[in-house]
Design a protein around this motif. Structure first.
Motif, PDB file in Angstrom:
ATOM      1  N   ARG A  64      -2.002  17.369 -14.458  1.00  0.00           N
ATOM      2  CA  ARG A  64      -0.950  17.568 -13.457  1.00  0.00           C
ATOM      3  C   ARG A  64      -0.395  18.976 -13.575  1.00  0.00           C
ATOM      4  O   ARG A  64      -0.266  19.517 -14.656  1.00  0.00           O
ATOM      5  N   TYR A  65      -0.084  19.561 -12.416  1.00  0.00           N
ATOM      6  CA  TYR A  65       0.708  20.782 -12.357  1.00  0.00           C
ATOM      7  C   TYR A  65       1.719  20.577 -11.245  1.00  0.00           C
ATOM      8  O   TYR A  65       1.345  20.304 -10.098  1.00  0.00           O
ATOM      9  N   MET A  66       2.973  20.656 -11.566  1.00  0.00           N
ATOM     10  CA  MET A  66       4.077  20.366 -10.653  1.00  0.00           C
ATOM     11  C   MET A  66       3.892  18.973 -10.055  1.00  0.00           C
ATOM     12  O   MET A  66       3.892  17.997 -10.777  1.00  0.00           O
ATOM     13  N   ASP A  67       3.709  18.892  -8.722  1.00  0.00           N
ATOM     14  CA  ASP A  67       3.569  17.566  -8.103  1.00  0.00           C
ATOM     15  C   ASP A  67       2.125  17.255  -7.737  1.00  0.00           C
ATOM     16  O   ASP A  67       1.848  16.279  -7.052  1.00  0.00           O
ATOM     17  N   ASP A  68       1.205  18.069  -8.186  1.00  0.00           N
ATOM     18  CA  ASP A  68      -0.214  17.907  -7.881  1.00  0.00           C
ATOM     19  C   ASP A  68      -0.893  17.308  -9.108  1.00  0.00           C
ATOM     20  O   ASP A  68      -0.888  17.923 -10.174  1.00  0.00           O
ATOM     21  N   PHE A  69      -1.446  16.099  -8.981  1.00  0.00           N
ATOM     22  CA  PHE A  69      -2.099  15.509 -10.141  1.00  0.00           C
ATOM     23  C   PHE A  69      -3.381  14.797  -9.768  1.00  0.00           C
ATOM     24  O   PHE A  69      -3.603  14.432  -8.626  1.00  0.00           O
ATOM     25  N   VAL A  70      -4.250  14.651 -10.784  1.00  0.00           N
ATOM     26  CA  VAL A  70      -5.575  14.064 -10.605  1.00  0.00           C
ATOM     27  C   VAL A  70      -5.844  13.103 -11.752  1.00  0.00           C
ATOM     28  O   VAL A  70      -5.537  13.407 -12.899  1.00  0.00           O
ATOM     29  N   LEU A  71      -6.416  11.969 -11.409  1.00  0.00           N
ATOM     30  CA  LEU A  71      -6.932  11.028 -12.405  1.00  0.00           C
ATOM     31  C   LEU A  71      -8.405  10.823 -12.112  1.00  0.00           C
ATOM     32  O   LEU A  71      -8.787  10.729 -10.948  1.00  0.00           O
ATOM     33  N   ILE A  72      -9.210  10.754 -13.140  1.00  0.00           N
ATOM     34  CA  ILE A  72     -10.621  10.442 -12.964  1.00  0.00           C
ATOM     35  C   ILE A  72     -10.820   9.050 -13.554  1.00  0.00           C
ATOM     36  O   ILE A  72     -10.559   8.827 -14.739  1.00  0.00           O
ATOM     37  N   LEU A  73     -11.261   8.141 -12.700  1.00  0.00           N
ATOM     38  CA  LEU A  73     -11.378   6.731 -13.081  1.00  0.00           C
ATOM     39  C   LEU A  73     -12.778   6.216 -12.804  1.00  0.00           C
ATOM     40  O   LEU A  73     -13.540   6.819 -12.054  1.00  0.00           O
ATOM     41  N   GLU A  74     -13.088   5.057 -13.372  1.00  0.00           N
ATOM     42  CA  GLU A  74     -14.460   4.542 -13.304  1.00  0.00           C
ATOM     43  C   GLU A  74     -14.828   3.850 -11.992  1.00  0.00           C
ATOM     44  O   GLU A  74     -16.004   3.689 -11.695  1.00  0.00           O
ATOM     45  N   SER A  75     -13.840   3.452 -11.182  1.00  0.00           N
ATOM     46  CA  SER A  75     -14.185   2.742  -9.953  1.00  0.00           C
ATOM     47  C   SER A  75     -13.086   2.878  -8.902  1.00  0.00           C
ATOM     48  O   SER A  75     -11.945   3.215  -9.218  1.00  0.00           O
ATOM     49  N   LYS A  76     -13.462   2.573  -7.669  1.00  0.00           N
ATOM     50  CA  LYS A  76     -12.514   2.593  -6.564  1.00  0.00           C
ATOM     51  C   LYS A  76     -11.429   1.541  -6.778  1.00  0.00           C
ATOM     52  O   LYS A  76     -10.254   1.773  -6.493  1.00  0.00           O
ATOM     53  N   GLU A  77     -11.822   0.386  -7.303  1.00  0.00           N
ATOM     54  CA  GLU A  77     -10.866  -0.697  -7.559  1.00  0.00           C
ATOM     55  C   GLU A  77      -9.814  -0.262  -8.579  1.00  0.00           C
ATOM     56  O   GLU A  77      -8.632  -0.518  -8.416  1.00  0.00           O
ATOM     57  N   GLU A  81      -5.733   0.237  -8.040  1.00  0.00           N
ATOM     58  CA  GLU A  81      -4.777  -0.400  -8.960  1.00  0.00           C
ATOM     59  C   GLU A  81      -3.822   0.647  -9.553  1.00  0.00           C
ATOM     60  O   GLU A  81      -2.604   0.450  -9.563  1.00  0.00           O
ATOM     61  N   MET A  82      -4.376   1.749 -10.020  1.00  0.00           N
ATOM     62  CA  MET A  82      -3.559   2.819 -10.611  1.00  0.00           C
ATOM     63  C   MET A  82      -2.620   3.443  -9.577  1.00  0.00           C
ATOM     64  O   MET A  82      -1.475   3.740  -9.877  1.00  0.00           O
ATOM     65  N   LEU A  83      -3.128   3.637  -8.379  1.00  0.00           N
ATOM     66  CA  LEU A  83      -2.319   4.237  -7.322  1.00  0.00           C
ATOM     67  C   LEU A  83      -1.073   3.407  -7.059  1.00  0.00           C
ATOM     68  O   LEU A  83       0.034   3.942  -6.944  1.00  0.00           O
ATOM     69  N   LEU A  90       6.905   5.968  -9.721  1.00  0.00           N
ATOM     70  CA  LEU A  90       7.597   7.118  -9.136  1.00  0.00           C
ATOM     71  C   LEU A  90       8.831   6.691  -8.350  1.00  0.00           C
ATOM     72  O   LEU A  90       9.892   7.303  -8.461  1.00  0.00           O
ATOM     73  N   SER A  91       8.701   5.646  -7.583  1.00  0.00           N
ATOM     74  CA  SER A  91       9.812   5.151  -6.776  1.00  0.00           C
ATOM     75  C   SER A  91      10.957   4.634  -7.653  1.00  0.00           C
ATOM     76  O   SER A  91      12.114   5.003  -7.459  1.00  0.00           O
ATOM     77  N   GLU A  92      10.625   3.809  -8.626  1.00  0.00           N
ATOM     78  CA  GLU A  92      11.645   3.171  -9.457  1.00  0.00           C
ATOM     79  C   GLU A  92      12.272   4.111 -10.485  1.00  0.00           C
ATOM     80  O   GLU A  92      13.473   4.036 -10.731  1.00  0.00           O
ATOM     81  N   ASN A  93      11.477   4.981 -11.077  1.00  0.00           N
ATOM     82  CA  ASN A  93      11.963   5.785 -12.191  1.00  0.00           C
ATOM     83  C   ASN A  93      12.336   7.218 -11.853  1.00  0.00           C
ATOM     84  O   ASN A  93      13.202   7.792 -12.498  1.00  0.00           O
ATOM     85  N   LYS A  95      12.588   8.297  -8.387  1.00  0.00           N
ATOM     86  CA  LYS A  95      13.086   8.336  -6.998  1.00  0.00           C
ATOM     87  C   LYS A  95      12.251   9.283  -6.137  1.00  0.00           C
ATOM     88  O   LYS A  95      12.755  10.052  -5.334  1.00  0.00           O
ATOM     89  N   LEU A  96      10.920   9.205  -6.330  1.00  0.00           N
ATOM     90  CA  LEU A  96       9.983  10.043  -5.575  1.00  0.00           C
ATOM     91  C   LEU A  96       8.973   9.166  -4.853  1.00  0.00           C
ATOM     92  O   LEU A  96       8.737   8.033  -5.265  1.00  0.00           O
ATOM     93  N   GLU A  97       8.386   9.729  -3.805  1.00  0.00           N
ATOM     94  CA  GLU A  97       7.321   9.038  -3.074  1.00  0.00           C
ATOM     95  C   GLU A  97       6.094   9.931  -3.038  1.00  0.00           C
ATOM     96  O   GLU A  97       6.213  11.153  -2.986  1.00  0.00           O
ATOM     97  N   LEU A  98       4.924   9.326  -3.049  1.00  0.00           N
ATOM     98  CA  LEU A  98       3.688  10.082  -2.876  1.00  0.00           C
ATOM     99  C   LEU A  98       3.583  10.505  -1.420  1.00  0.00           C
ATOM    100  O   LEU A  98       4.005   9.774  -0.527  1.00  0.00           O
ATOM    101  N   ASN A  99       3.002  11.667  -1.176  1.00  0.00           N
ATOM    102  CA  ASN A  99       2.897  12.129   0.213  1.00  0.00           C
ATOM    103  C   ASN A  99       1.643  11.583   0.884  1.00  0.00           C
ATOM    104  O   ASN A  99       0.825  10.912   0.265  1.00  0.00           O
ATOM    105  N   SER A 100       1.494  11.926   2.144  1.00  0.00           N
ATOM    106  CA  SER A 100       0.392  11.379   2.946  1.00  0.00           C
ATOM    107  C   SER A 100      -0.979  11.916   2.510  1.00  0.00           C
ATOM    108  O   SER A 100      -2.001  11.348   2.871  1.00  0.00           O
ATOM    109  N   LYS A 101      -1.006  12.998   1.741  1.00  0.00           N
ATOM    110  CA  LYS A 101      -2.278  13.560   1.284  1.00  0.00           C
ATOM    111  C   LYS A 101      -2.861  12.775   0.101  1.00  0.00           C
ATOM    112  O   LYS A 101      -3.995  13.009  -0.297  1.00  0.00           O
TER     113      LYS A 101
END
Length: 185
Positions: A64-77, A81-83, A90-93, A95-101
């Motif tokens: 992660r750098y600032m609000d840009d982050f990447v996870l590499i995971l083994e499957s779409k499922e 789940e992680m998303l 982010l919402s609960e702790n 008070k942020l929301e992920l953007n449309s991108k």
């Protein structure tokens, strides 16, 4: 953000400076974008997300750098789940929301991250960065011809972009753009 800084930083002058920036406009939520301090504050504030992803979700391949982050995971499922878990955290702790991108991609499509398109074998500048620099160079030519911009400013802008571009497979692109760039008064 300010409460977090108060817990971590004891320098009274820095805290007063930070207070002025964070509360610059009581009607707006958040810190001013484009201000260098916004980068530092974002990195401090988002540390909770880093800890959550690494310690709670046990994800090995995360950056992660600032609000840009990447996870590499083994499957779409697993990505779905992680998303959801990250969105909730982010919402609960924070008070942020992920953007449309926000999205997940197959590895062979590459990853958009910090101005680059990254694959396992190479890294390219994002198309948006190339187009933006082409427009800037054309604008520099017009403004310089009219005497409305100075050479040191142009040089600094070009060198900044070249510094960014050198982290990608961009040698030929940089040379091509700069070969076409001509300043005339």
């Amino acid at each position: 953000m300010f409460n977090l800084l108060k817990r971590k930083i004891k320098d009274r002058y820095f805290l007063e400076f930070s207070k002025k920036i964070i509360f610059y406009d009581e009607e707006k939520v958040g810190i001013p974008i484009g201000n260098y301090t916004s980068q530092y504050y974002a990195n401090i504030y988002m540390t909770k997300l880093d800890k959550y992803i690494k310690e709670n979700l046990k994800t090995c391949y995360y950056t992660r750098y600032m609000d840009d982050f990447v996870l590499i995971l083994e499957s779409k499922e697993k990505a779905k789940e992680m998303l959801e878990k990250i969105r909730d955290f982010l919402s609960e702790n924070l008070k942020l929301e992920l953007n449309s991108k926000t999205a997940y991609f197959k590895q062979n499509q590459g990853i958009n991250y910090c101005g680059f398109r990254i694959w396992k074998t190479h890294r390219l500048l994002r198309e948006q960065s190339k187009k933006k620099m082409k427009r800037k160079l054309k604008n520099f030519e017009k403004l310089y011809k009219k005497g409305k911009i100075e050479l040191p400013y142009i040089t600094a802008c070009i060198n900044s972009w070249k510094g960014h571009a050198k982290h990608a497979n961009s040698f030929h692109l940089v040379n091509k753009l700069l070969d076409e760039f001509v300043l005339k008064k």
